[in-house]
Design a protein around this motif. Structure first.
Motif, short mmCIF file in Angstrom:
data_model
loop_
_atom_site.label_atom_id
_atom_site.label_comp_id
_atom_site.label_asym_id
_atom_site.label_seq_id
_atom_site.Cartn_x
_atom_site.Cartn_y
_atom_site.Cartn_z
N VAL A 44 54.24 46.23 42.09
CA VAL A 44 53.70 45.37 41.04
C VAL A 44 52.36 44.81 41.54
O VAL A 44 52.27 44.30 42.64
CB VAL A 44 54.64 44.18 40.73
CG1 VAL A 44 54.07 43.33 39.61
CG2 VAL A 44 56.04 44.68 40.37
N ASP A 45 51.31 44.96 40.73
CA ASP A 45 49.99 44.41 41.06
C ASP A 45 49.82 43.12 40.26
O ASP A 45 49.40 43.14 39.10
CB ASP A 45 48.91 45.44 40.71
CG ASP A 45 47.51 44.99 41.15
OD1 ASP A 45 47.31 43.78 41.30
OD2 ASP A 45 46.65 45.87 41.33
N PHE A 46 50.16 42.00 40.88
CA PHE A 46 50.17 40.74 40.14
C PHE A 46 48.76 40.27 39.77
O PHE A 46 48.57 39.59 38.77
CB PHE A 46 50.89 39.64 40.95
CG PHE A 46 52.38 39.71 40.82
CD1 PHE A 46 53.01 39.45 39.61
CD2 PHE A 46 53.17 40.07 41.91
CE1 PHE A 46 54.39 39.54 39.48
CE2 PHE A 46 54.55 40.16 41.79
CZ PHE A 46 55.15 39.89 40.58
N ARG A 47 47.76 40.63 40.59
CA ARG A 47 46.39 40.22 40.26
C ARG A 47 45.95 40.90 38.96
O ARG A 47 45.42 40.26 38.06
CB ARG A 47 45.45 40.58 41.40
CG ARG A 47 44.06 40.03 41.21
CD ARG A 47 43.14 40.33 42.38
NE ARG A 47 41.84 39.74 42.15
CZ ARG A 47 40.89 40.27 41.40
NH1 ARG A 47 41.13 41.42 40.79
NH2 ARG A 47 39.73 39.67 41.21
N LEU A 48 46.20 42.22 38.89
CA LEU A 48 45.86 42.98 37.68
C LEU A 48 46.66 42.46 36.49
O LEU A 48 46.14 42.30 35.39
CB LEU A 48 46.15 44.46 37.94
CG LEU A 48 45.59 45.51 36.98
CD1 LEU A 48 44.12 45.29 36.72
CD2 LEU A 48 45.80 46.90 37.57
N ALA A 49 47.93 42.15 36.74
CA ALA A 49 48.80 41.64 35.67
C ALA A 49 48.24 40.32 35.12
O ALA A 49 48.24 40.09 33.91
CB ALA A 49 50.22 41.43 36.19
N PHE A 51 45.08 39.27 34.93
CA PHE A 51 43.94 39.48 34.04
C PHE A 51 44.37 40.13 32.72
O PHE A 51 43.81 39.82 31.66
CB PHE A 51 42.85 40.30 34.74
CG PHE A 51 42.09 39.49 35.75
CD1 PHE A 51 41.16 38.54 35.33
CD2 PHE A 51 42.30 39.64 37.10
CE1 PHE A 51 40.46 37.77 36.25
CE2 PHE A 51 41.62 38.88 38.03
CZ PHE A 51 40.70 37.93 37.60
N LEU A 52 45.36 41.03 32.78
CA LEU A 52 45.89 41.61 31.54
C LEU A 52 46.47 40.51 30.65
O LEU A 52 46.25 40.48 29.44
CB LEU A 52 46.98 42.63 31.85
CG LEU A 52 46.57 43.99 32.41
CD1 LEU A 52 47.80 44.78 32.82
CD2 LEU A 52 45.76 44.80 31.38
N VAL A 53 47.19 39.58 31.29
CA VAL A 53 47.88 38.53 30.55
C VAL A 53 46.90 37.57 29.88
O VAL A 53 47.14 37.13 28.75
CB VAL A 53 48.85 37.75 31.49
CG1 VAL A 53 49.27 36.43 30.88
CG2 VAL A 53 50.07 38.61 31.78
N ILE A 54 45.78 37.29 30.55
CA ILE A 54 44.78 36.39 29.95
C ILE A 54 44.37 36.91 28.57
O ILE A 54 44.26 36.17 27.60
CB ILE A 54 43.54 36.25 30.88
CG1 ILE A 54 43.94 35.49 32.15
CG2 ILE A 54 42.40 35.53 30.16
CD1 ILE A 54 42.86 35.50 33.24
#
Lengths: 94, 135
Positions: A44-49, A51-54
């Motif tokens: 899981v790439d939480f940093r990428l997640a 920015f996706l969530v924003i």
């Protein structure tokens, strides 16, 4: 989940779309730890997640408000078409 | 924040919009964005999409509940049933080769879509036009 609701439970497309989004909350919460802990390195790439969530929370709010504007039959064709497009892509370029 | 991060926000917005309207979860929207635009592996795309879909589905889901779009009984049983399936599926997924997983996923989507498309002709009459109160 949407095909399950529409084809088996015979729920109309608008309610199926909305219901699947609610039902996926506990499912995603249950699955994330497995992707994170099951293998040696977290899958899981939480940093990428983040920015996706924003972007996605804003989109999800607008989309959910707009759903009632779309009639049943076109909605069903759009859902099916998106599923085919993504399915073909997944098979050709996995 | 890099251009890539800005791209993730934009991609997230499009995925969120699709998520809110056609109810698709992480698999349909986030996974292709992550594998095509961000070049992640299929397995990382799936894990990351699941993490991203939690807040997305909470915002979209709460909005849907307030709009009266949700069949609560169906939400409860698909949610509970789905948890068992998701745990089993995720345990399998982390050990199965990425391309195979992607192809199985793709085939399932196409078969489901074909049945839905066929039955759309038999769907009830289009719902009544929205009123201002609906918005």
């Amino acid at each position: 989940m949407i095909p399950l609701l529409v084809l088996w439970a015979r729920i109309d497309q608008r309610h199926a779309n909305a219901t699947s989004l609610v039902a996926i909350i506990p499912i995603a919460i249950a699955a994330v730890p497995i992707y994170y802990f099951q293998k040696g390195t977290p899958q899981v790439d939480f940093r990428l997640a983040l920015f996706l969530v924003i972007g996605s929370v804003v989109g999800a709010y607008i989309g959910a408000r707009a759903l009632k504007l779309i009639p049943e039959r076109p909605l069903r064709y759009v859902v099916a078409a998106v599923m085919v497009l993504v399915g073909v892509r997944q098979i050709l370029i996995p | 924040m890099s251009w890539l991060d800005a791209g993730a926000i934009l991609g997230g917005f499009v995925a969120g919009l699709l998520s809110g309207t056609i109810g698709i979860g992480g698999g349909l929207a986030f996974v292709p964005i992550l594998t095509i635009a961000f070049r992640t592996t299929q397995i990382v795309a799936q894990g990351t999409s699941l993490a991203a879909i939690v807040p997305t589905a909470v915002v979209g889901g709460v909005t849907h509940i307030r709009q009266g779009n949700v069949d609560r009984d169906a939400a409860v049983w698909t949610g509970l049933g789905g948890v068992g399936g998701a745990v089993a599926g995720a345990l399998i997924a982390v050990h199965v080769a990425g391309p195979l997983l992607a192809r199985i996923f793709g085939a399932l989507l196409i078969v489901s879509a074909a049945v839905m498309w066929r039955r759309a002709g038999a769907a009830e009459a289009p719902s009544s036009p929205p009123t201002k109160a609906d918005l």
